[in-house]
Design a protein around this motif. Sequence first.
Motif, PDB file in Angstrom:
ATOM      1  N   GLN A   1     -49.642  -0.677 -62.701  1.00  0.00           N
ATOM      2  CA  GLN A   1     -49.869   1.224 -62.613  1.00  0.00           C
ATOM      3  C   GLN A   1     -51.316   1.287 -63.002  1.00  0.00           C
ATOM      4  OE1 GLN A   1     -46.156   3.382 -64.576  1.00  0.00           O
ATOM      5  NE2 GLN A   1     -45.708   1.790 -64.295  1.00  0.00           N
ATOM      6  N   ASP A   2     -52.038   2.388 -62.929  1.00  0.00           N
ATOM      7  CA  ASP A   2     -53.180   2.331 -62.603  1.00  0.00           C
ATOM      8  C   ASP A   2     -54.239   4.066 -62.307  1.00  0.00           C
ATOM      9  OD1 ASP A   2     -56.297   2.663 -64.129  1.00  0.00           O
ATOM     10  OD2 ASP A   2     -56.468   1.575 -62.379  1.00  0.00           O
ATOM     11  N   HIS A   3     -54.500   4.775 -63.113  1.00  0.00           N
ATOM     12  CA  HIS A   3     -55.004   5.953 -62.372  1.00  0.00           C
ATOM     13  C   HIS A   3     -56.553   5.842 -60.815  1.00  0.00           C
ATOM     14  CE1 HIS A   3     -53.586   8.069 -67.057  1.00  0.00           C
ATOM     15  NE2 HIS A   3     -52.551   7.958 -65.646  1.00  0.00           N
ATOM     16  N   LEU A   4     -55.616   6.581 -60.296  1.00  0.00           N
ATOM     17  CA  LEU A   4     -57.456   6.865 -59.452  1.00  0.00           C
ATOM     18  C   LEU A   4     -58.166   7.867 -59.484  1.00  0.00           C
ATOM     19  CD1 LEU A   4     -58.007   4.554 -57.512  1.00  0.00           C
ATOM     20  CD2 LEU A   4     -56.609   5.510 -55.666  1.00  0.00           C
TER      21      LEU A   4
ATOM     22  N   THR B   1     -71.455  15.482 -61.710  1.00  0.00           N
ATOM     23  CA  THR B   1     -70.341  15.233 -60.514  1.00  0.00           C
ATOM     24  C   THR B   1     -69.090  15.392 -61.173  1.00  0.00           C
ATOM     25  OG1 THR B   1     -71.258  13.389 -60.727  1.00  0.00           O
ATOM     26  CG2 THR B   1     -69.466  12.782 -60.176  1.00  0.00           C
ATOM     27  N   ILE B   2     -67.948  16.377 -60.640  1.00  0.00           N
ATOM     28  CA  ILE B   2     -66.964  16.378 -61.095  1.00  0.00           C
ATOM     29  C   ILE B   2     -66.256  15.396 -60.588  1.00  0.00           C
ATOM     30  CG2 ILE B   2     -65.031  18.152 -61.117  1.00  0.00           C
ATOM     31  CD1 ILE B   2     -67.616  19.909 -60.181  1.00  0.00           C
ATOM     32  N   ILE B   3     -64.788  14.517 -61.191  1.00  0.00           N
ATOM     33  CA  ILE B   3     -64.127  13.796 -61.272  1.00  0.00           C
ATOM     34  C   ILE B   3     -62.417  13.838 -61.415  1.00  0.00           C
ATOM     35  CG2 ILE B   3     -63.664  11.149 -61.889  1.00  0.00           C
ATOM     36  CD1 ILE B   3     -66.869  11.403 -62.622  1.00  0.00           C
ATOM     37  N   PRO B   4     -61.840  13.991 -60.393  1.00  0.00           N
ATOM     38  CA  PRO B   4     -60.592  14.599 -60.138  1.00  0.00           C
ATOM     39  C   PRO B   4     -59.920  12.936 -60.060  1.00  0.00           C
ATOM     40  CG  PRO B   4     -61.765  15.542 -57.881  1.00  0.00           C
ATOM     41  CD  PRO B   4     -62.637  14.586 -58.415  1.00  0.00           C
ATOM     42  N   THR B   5     -59.148  13.430 -60.870  1.00  0.00           N
ATOM     43  CA  THR B   5     -58.357  11.986 -60.730  1.00  0.00           C
ATOM     44  C   THR B   5     -56.749  11.820 -61.117  1.00  0.00           C
ATOM     45  OG1 THR B   5     -59.990  11.530 -62.880  1.00  0.00           O
ATOM     46  CG2 THR B   5     -58.232  10.160 -63.451  1.00  0.00           C
ATOM     47  N   GLN B   6     -55.768  11.013 -60.130  1.00  0.00           N
ATOM     48  CA  GLN B   6     -54.991  11.551 -60.106  1.00  0.00           C
ATOM     49  C   GLN B   6     -54.203  10.407 -61.119  1.00  0.00           C
ATOM     50  OE1 GLN B   6     -51.524  11.605 -59.653  1.00  0.00           O
ATOM     51  NE2 GLN B   6     -51.165  10.289 -57.745  1.00  0.00           N
ATOM     52  N   ILE B   7     -53.245  12.200 -62.643  1.00  0.00           N
ATOM     53  CA  ILE B   7     -52.302  11.170 -63.298  1.00  0.00           C
ATOM     54  C   ILE B   7     -51.244  10.651 -63.417  1.00  0.00           C
ATOM     55  CG2 ILE B   7     -54.202  11.513 -65.150  1.00  0.00           C
ATOM     56  CD1 ILE B   7     -52.922  14.114 -65.826  1.00  0.00           C
ATOM     57  N   ARG B   8     -50.371  10.922 -62.626  1.00  0.00           N
ATOM     58  CA  ARG B   8     -48.894  10.322 -62.880  1.00  0.00           C
ATOM     59  C   ARG B   8     -48.169   9.790 -61.043  1.00  0.00           C
ATOM     60  NH1 ARG B   8     -46.576  11.228 -66.364  1.00  0.00           N
ATOM     61  NH2 ARG B   8     -47.419  13.031 -67.787  1.00  0.00           N
ATOM     62  N   PRO B   9     -49.273   8.618 -60.813  1.00  0.00           N
ATOM     63  CA  PRO B   9     -49.318   8.037 -59.857  1.00  0.00           C
ATOM     64  C   PRO B   9     -47.482   7.109 -59.552  1.00  0.00           C
ATOM     65  CG  PRO B   9     -50.523   6.267 -61.144  1.00  0.00           C
ATOM     66  CD  PRO B   9     -50.722   8.015 -62.413  1.00  0.00           C
ATOM     67  N   ASP B  10     -47.402   6.616 -58.435  1.00  0.00           N
ATOM     68  CA  ASP B  10     -46.078   6.490 -58.090  1.00  0.00           C
ATOM     69  C   ASP B  10     -46.184   4.607 -58.019  1.00  0.00           C
ATOM     70  OD1 ASP B  10     -44.582   8.605 -58.899  1.00  0.00           O
ATOM     71  OD2 ASP B  10     -44.226   9.054 -57.244  1.00  0.00           O
ATOM     72  N   SER B  11     -47.411   4.658 -57.833  1.00  0.00           N
ATOM     73  CA  SER B  11     -47.873   3.496 -56.591  1.00  0.00           C
ATOM     74  C   SER B  11     -47.649   1.849 -57.880  1.00  0.00           C
ATOM     75  CB  SER B  11     -49.018   3.200 -56.363  1.00  0.00           C
ATOM     76  OG  SER B  11     -49.330   4.172 -55.204  1.00  0.00           O
TER      77      SER B  11
ATOM     78  N   ASN C   1     -51.879  -2.676 -55.910  1.00  0.00           N
ATOM     79  CA  ASN C   1     -51.387  -1.385 -54.738  1.00  0.00           C
ATOM     80  C   ASN C   1     -52.058   0.071 -54.901  1.00  0.00           C
ATOM     81  OD1 ASN C   1     -49.661  -0.810 -52.588  1.00  0.00           O
ATOM     82  ND2 ASN C   1     -48.302  -0.844 -54.042  1.00  0.00           N
ATOM     83  N   TYR C   2     -53.314   0.440 -54.403  1.00  0.00           N
ATOM     84  CA  TYR C   2     -53.548   2.037 -54.992  1.00  0.00           C
ATOM     85  C   TYR C   2     -52.935   2.663 -53.960  1.00  0.00           C
ATOM     86  CZ  TYR C   2     -56.767   0.393 -59.066  1.00  0.00           C
ATOM     87  OH  TYR C   2     -57.397   0.638 -59.920  1.00  0.00           O
ATOM     88  N   LEU C   3     -52.606   3.686 -54.145  1.00  0.00           N
ATOM     89  CA  LEU C   3     -51.836   4.813 -53.022  1.00  0.00           C
ATOM     90  C   LEU C   3     -50.835   4.238 -52.004  1.00  0.00           C
ATOM     91  CD1 LEU C   3     -55.318   6.173 -52.368  1.00  0.00           C
ATOM     92  CD2 LEU C   3     -53.892   7.357 -53.688  1.00  0.00           C
ATOM     93  N   GLY C   4     -50.324   3.397 -52.892  1.00  0.00           N
ATOM     94  CA  GLY C   4     -49.460   2.156 -52.118  1.00  0.00           C
ATOM     95  C   GLY C   4     -48.455   3.698 -51.674  1.00  0.00           C
TER      96      GLY C   4
ATOM     97  N   MET D   1     -46.910  -0.928 -72.034  1.00  0.00           N
ATOM     98  CA  MET D   1     -45.943   0.832 -71.024  1.00  0.00           C
ATOM     99  C   MET D   1     -45.033   0.950 -70.011  1.00  0.00           C
ATOM    100  SD  MET D   1     -49.640   3.247 -71.122  1.00  0.00           S
ATOM    101  CE  MET D   1     -50.727   3.257 -72.761  1.00  0.00           C
ATOM    102  N   PRO D   2     -43.921   1.573 -70.260  1.00  0.00           N
ATOM    103  CA  PRO D   2     -43.193   1.103 -69.300  1.00  0.00           C
ATOM    104  C   PRO D   2     -43.557   2.186 -68.387  1.00  0.00           C
ATOM    105  CG  PRO D   2     -41.867   1.907 -71.486  1.00  0.00           C
ATOM    106  CD  PRO D   2     -43.502   2.137 -71.109  1.00  0.00           C
ATOM    107  N   ASP D   3     -44.418   3.673 -68.452  1.00  0.00           N
ATOM    108  CA  ASP D   3     -44.485   4.067 -67.267  1.00  0.00           C
ATOM    109  C   ASP D   3     -46.122   4.315 -67.956  1.00  0.00           C
ATOM    110  OD1 ASP D   3     -44.437   5.474 -65.234  1.00  0.00           O
ATOM    111  OD2 ASP D   3     -42.520   6.538 -65.209  1.00  0.00           O
ATOM    112  N   ILE D   4     -47.501   4.774 -66.658  1.00  0.00           N
ATOM    113  CA  ILE D   4     -48.103   5.222 -67.494  1.00  0.00           C
ATOM    114  C   ILE D   4     -48.505   6.151 -68.091  1.00  0.00           C
ATOM    115  CG2 ILE D   4     -49.409   5.986 -64.990  1.00  0.00           C
ATOM    116  CD1 ILE D   4     -51.985   4.690 -66.253  1.00  0.00           C
ATOM    117  N   VAL D   5     -48.999   6.397 -68.891  1.00  0.00           N
ATOM    118  CA  VAL D   5     -49.069   7.604 -69.628  1.00  0.00           C
ATOM    119  C   VAL D   5     -50.032   8.908 -68.936  1.00  0.00           C
ATOM    120  CG1 VAL D   5     -48.980   8.111 -72.718  1.00  0.00           C
ATOM    121  CG2 VAL D   5     -50.915   7.437 -70.856  1.00  0.00           C
ATOM    122  N   GLY D   6     -49.502  10.325 -68.426  1.00  0.00           N
ATOM    123  CA  GLY D   6     -50.832  11.046 -67.631  1.00  0.00           C
ATOM    124  C   GLY D   6     -51.809  11.427 -69.022  1.00  0.00           C
TER     125      GLY D   6
END
Length: 511
Positions: free
Chosen positions: A294-297, A361-371, A391-394, A486-491
Amino acid sequence: MSNTITAHDFVVVGAGSAGCALAHRLTEDSDRDVLLLEAGQPDDKEEIHTPPLFPELYRTAVDWDYYTEPQPELHDRKLYHPRGKTLGGSSSLNAMIYIRGHPWDYDHWADLGNDGWSYEAMLDHFKRAEHFEPGDGDFHGEGGPLNVTTLEDTHPVSEALVEGMAEAGIEHNPDFNGERLAGSGFYHVTQRDGKRCSSAAAYIKPALDRSNLTVETGAQVTDITFDGDRATGVRYEQDGTEHTAEAGSEIVLSAGAINSPQLLLLSGIGPAAHLEEHGIDVRVDLPGVGKNLQDHLKVGVVYEQTGGPEAPAPSSNVVESGCFVHLDEDEPAPDLQFHNAPVYLLEHGLTPPDDDRSFFTIIPTQIRPDSTGEVRLASDDPYHSPVIDPNYLGADGDIDPLVEGIKLARDVADTDPVDEFCGAEVHPGPEVTSESGLREFVREHASTVYHPVGTCRMGDDDMAVVDDELRVHGVEGLRVADASIMPDIVGGNTNAPSIAIGEKASALLTE
Ligand SMILES: Cc1cc2nc3c(=O)[nH]c(=O)nc-3n(C[C@H](O)[C@H](O)[C@H](O)COP(=O)(O)OP(=O)(O)OC[C@H]3O[C@@H](n4cnc5c(N)ncnc54)[C@H](O)[C@@H]3O)c2cc1C
């Protein structure tokens, strides 16, 4: 190639965020002898220690300089994926933002069956690690090795953005690691006296005179040795010589979310069919090794800057301010984060326009991905980069916070405080207003915010790799302690959590 053999109580592989914390804690007792092996060289580059220069480290000898597989949801782009390869690991390359995540993250790990990993339990490890310079009893530590502080000198654009975010309705939060994560403000940073406080600076430099700690750099571990089901040591190469380091007690992999699963796979621990494909003898058929990546985009909304200094201050971490916003009420906690920088930061900022203009630059970051994606072997050669396929945005819906984030970034840029510094929108550009246009911009320019985790996931189901004491399932004497468990990525950002995992591992190993 000669072979030397050394014997220790513990061998820790990887001197990164978690590995340094672990080696420091283990050697607090002089009866325990620890060998810490790091593939990279010492952290003597000036750019490591001078906070705003970290982007100059990209694609140099202190970076593993990885690329992902082509990402189908991102126009088949292969994304640049930096990882620290030096003392301190990625904490020597990172943007120094100190964030722990949301209490829900850890309570969720505990709810999945991982005893001892609740927020309340982890708070003890965060505090033990920390020295919080501003001083604040309830949520912060005092006297720990990791110095956490406020920025010495903030950029006027960052100050305007902090005011602008509040004006746009994101309530000001003076401490994201305090009572609540949500809100907007300045980040706290891992720095001491205006210099980077990496995990090496915090934990290893002060412990180098301990006679029970041996640190070897330029020492790349190639595989783990076994006697039956018991891991007995590791093989590593240094200056063209092969060495074997034996561990009387245990071996701990702290090589990070890309390299810890790679080392398990190279040692015959992983999905049997995949190992056989590469001619590797199967020691334990553990199907989850390398899975659950898992990763943050992130995606940068770039503006021309019309006033204020051109460059951040010499102590700036560049990404000085930001926010956490809860867009989707179905999510348990904030699902959007902003990283704001008074510089050009589309993707990694590697290709700014060739002219005299300044940018922010303002950088929106998705911090609760399901991919979720995976790390797997490209080859049985330990020097060959593994395959990284996030598998970003999968997963459906993972793109939404990024699109909503661009709209919110524009609201912030439109506020009075920001107006003074704000010229034309450069990316995506004012002409891009439709939903489809914004989605297209994300697919064309989204990039990692450098938080890969989860590839040696903790748990007790068939796809878990380690148990809740970080022991690798199916073998003895081998644990993993780094972001991969990590079982699930932290936010939120993942350095402080990785250090806390190192702290927690030391408690588990010495109990
Ligand atoms: C550019 C960048 C910016 C970031 N910004 C932030 C931020 O501002 N705030 C934040 O919280 N997080 C940030 N992060 C993420 C954070 O730094 C990482 O999540 C964290 O450092 C991971 O810690 P780790 O212990 O799992 O792995 P790492 O710190 O990556 O350590 C792994 C270590 O193992 C070594 N190693 C690997 N393979 C071998 C081998 N075979 N033999 C010997 N040694 C080996 C590596 O060289 C490395 O030193 C950023 C990361 C990057 C790359």
